[in-house]
Structure formats: C-alpha cells, structure tokens
Design a protein around this motif. Sequence first.
Motif, PDB file in Angstrom:
ATOM      1  N   ARG A   3       0.448  -3.934  -4.168  1.00 39.17           N
ATOM      2  CA  ARG A   3       1.197  -2.762  -4.655  1.00 39.17           C
ATOM      3  C   ARG A   3       2.667  -3.097  -4.919  1.00 39.17           C
ATOM      4  O   ARG A   3       3.236  -2.672  -5.926  1.00 39.17           O
ATOM      5  CB  ARG A   3       1.061  -1.609  -3.681  1.00 39.17           C
ATOM      6  CG  ARG A   3       1.713  -0.329  -4.197  1.00 39.17           C
ATOM      7  CD  ARG A   3       1.439   0.837  -3.257  1.00 39.17           C
ATOM      8  NE  ARG A   3       1.986   2.062  -3.761  1.00 39.17           N
ATOM      9  CZ  ARG A   3       1.386   2.883  -4.610  1.00 39.17           C
ATOM     10  NH1 ARG A   3       0.194   2.580  -5.086  1.00 39.17           N
ATOM     11  NH2 ARG A   3       1.965   3.988  -5.015  1.00 39.17           N
ATOM     12  N   GLU A  69       5.661   7.206  -8.641  1.00 39.50           N
ATOM     13  CA  GLU A  69       4.650   6.924  -7.618  1.00 39.50           C
ATOM     14  C   GLU A  69       3.252   7.162  -8.175  1.00 39.50           C
ATOM     15  O   GLU A  69       2.337   6.371  -7.952  1.00 39.50           O
ATOM     16  CB  GLU A  69       4.897   7.795  -6.380  1.00 39.50           C
ATOM     17  CG  GLU A  69       4.020   7.448  -5.203  1.00 39.50           C
ATOM     18  CD  GLU A  69       4.355   6.092  -4.595  1.00 39.50           C
ATOM     19  OE1 GLU A  69       3.421   5.444  -4.082  1.00 39.50           O
ATOM     20  OE2 GLU A  69       5.522   5.669  -4.626  1.00 39.50           O
ATOM     21  N   ASP A  70       3.076   8.252  -8.927  1.00 44.71           N
ATOM     22  CA  ASP A  70       1.791   8.549  -9.560  1.00 44.71           C
ATOM     23  C   ASP A  70       1.397   7.430 -10.528  1.00 44.71           C
ATOM     24  O   ASP A  70       0.231   7.031 -10.586  1.00 44.71           O
ATOM     25  CB  ASP A  70       1.839   9.864 -10.345  1.00 44.71           C
ATOM     26  CG  ASP A  70       2.082  11.081  -9.478  1.00 44.71           C
ATOM     27  OD1 ASP A  70       1.799  11.036  -8.269  1.00 44.71           O
ATOM     28  OD2 ASP A  70       2.573  12.090 -10.033  1.00 44.71           O
ATOM     29  N   THR A  73       0.311   4.346  -8.591  1.00 42.30           N
ATOM     30  CA  THR A  73      -1.002   4.583  -7.982  1.00 42.30           C
ATOM     31  C   THR A  73      -2.109   4.511  -9.032  1.00 42.30           C
ATOM     32  O   THR A  73      -3.164   3.908  -8.800  1.00 42.30           O
ATOM     33  CB  THR A  73      -1.024   5.947  -7.265  1.00 42.30           C
ATOM     34  OG1 THR A  73      -0.027   5.937  -6.240  1.00 42.30           O
ATOM     35  CG2 THR A  73      -2.386   6.233  -6.645  1.00 42.30           C
ATOM     36  N   GLU A  76      -2.591   0.880  -9.909  1.00 42.69           N
ATOM     37  CA  GLU A  76      -3.216   0.176  -8.791  1.00 42.69           C
ATOM     38  C   GLU A  76      -4.710   0.513  -8.712  1.00 42.69           C
ATOM     39  O   GLU A  76      -5.551  -0.380  -8.530  1.00 42.69           O
ATOM     40  CB  GLU A  76      -2.524   0.558  -7.479  1.00 42.69           C
ATOM     41  CG  GLU A  76      -3.070  -0.163  -6.264  1.00 42.69           C
ATOM     42  CD  GLU A  76      -2.333   0.227  -4.994  1.00 42.69           C
ATOM     43  OE1 GLU A  76      -2.216  -0.643  -4.128  1.00 42.69           O
ATOM     44  OE2 GLU A  76      -1.895   1.385  -4.859  1.00 42.69           O
ATOM     45  N   ASN A  77      -5.055   1.781  -8.885  1.00 45.30           N
ATOM     46  CA  ASN A  77      -6.462   2.191  -8.845  1.00 45.30           C
ATOM     47  C   ASN A  77      -7.252   1.559  -9.993  1.00 45.30           C
ATOM     48  O   ASN A  77      -8.388   1.144  -9.820  1.00 45.30           O
ATOM     49  CB  ASN A  77      -6.581   3.715  -8.896  1.00 45.30           C
ATOM     50  CG  ASN A  77      -6.111   4.382  -7.639  1.00 45.30           C
ATOM     51  OD1 ASN A  77      -5.982   3.741  -6.578  1.00 45.30           O
ATOM     52  ND2 ASN A  77      -5.801   5.653  -7.712  1.00 45.30           N
TER      53      ASN A  77
END
Length: 82
Positions: A3, A69-70, A73, A76-77
């Motif tokens: 991350r 942040e969204d 994420t 990363e997903n």
Amino acid sequence: MNRDEIIETINHILVEEFEVNESVIEPQADFRESLGLDSLDYVDLVVIIEETFGVKLVEADFKPIVTFEDFYTTLENKMNAK
C-alpha cells in the motif's frame, strides 16, 4: 507492491505528470476538487495508472471515489484481484 508503494507511486505521478501541488494530496482530501483535472487529464491519468500498475480501470471504478484514500484503496483492491 504494498500500500505504501502504491500511495508513493500515485502521488509521484500526480505531482510529476499533472503538476498537482504535493500539499493538496492528503488521504481525506476531496480527490476531484484537489486535482482540478479536466476530462482529458482523467483519461491520461487512467492510461498512466493502467500502464504503471497493470490494472484496467473503468468509469464505474471512479464513481465511489471521493477522497485520495478511496482512490488508493480502489487501486489496491484492483491489484489484489488480478
């Protein structure tokens, strides 16, 4: 890629390729408002992200993104799913 590396790479791309002021890149900052990119810039961003991270982003991926942040994420997903 972990991350922290994802965040560092994305932030570097935003600063270097789109001349975003590094001080506006905060995890809880509004992603779209802080970037101030036009629609063509977003297309360029998607292409660079896809080439850099090897994932495919579609319009639906951006709908739930409000903050940096969204965005981190989401990416990363996507990377973990491949």
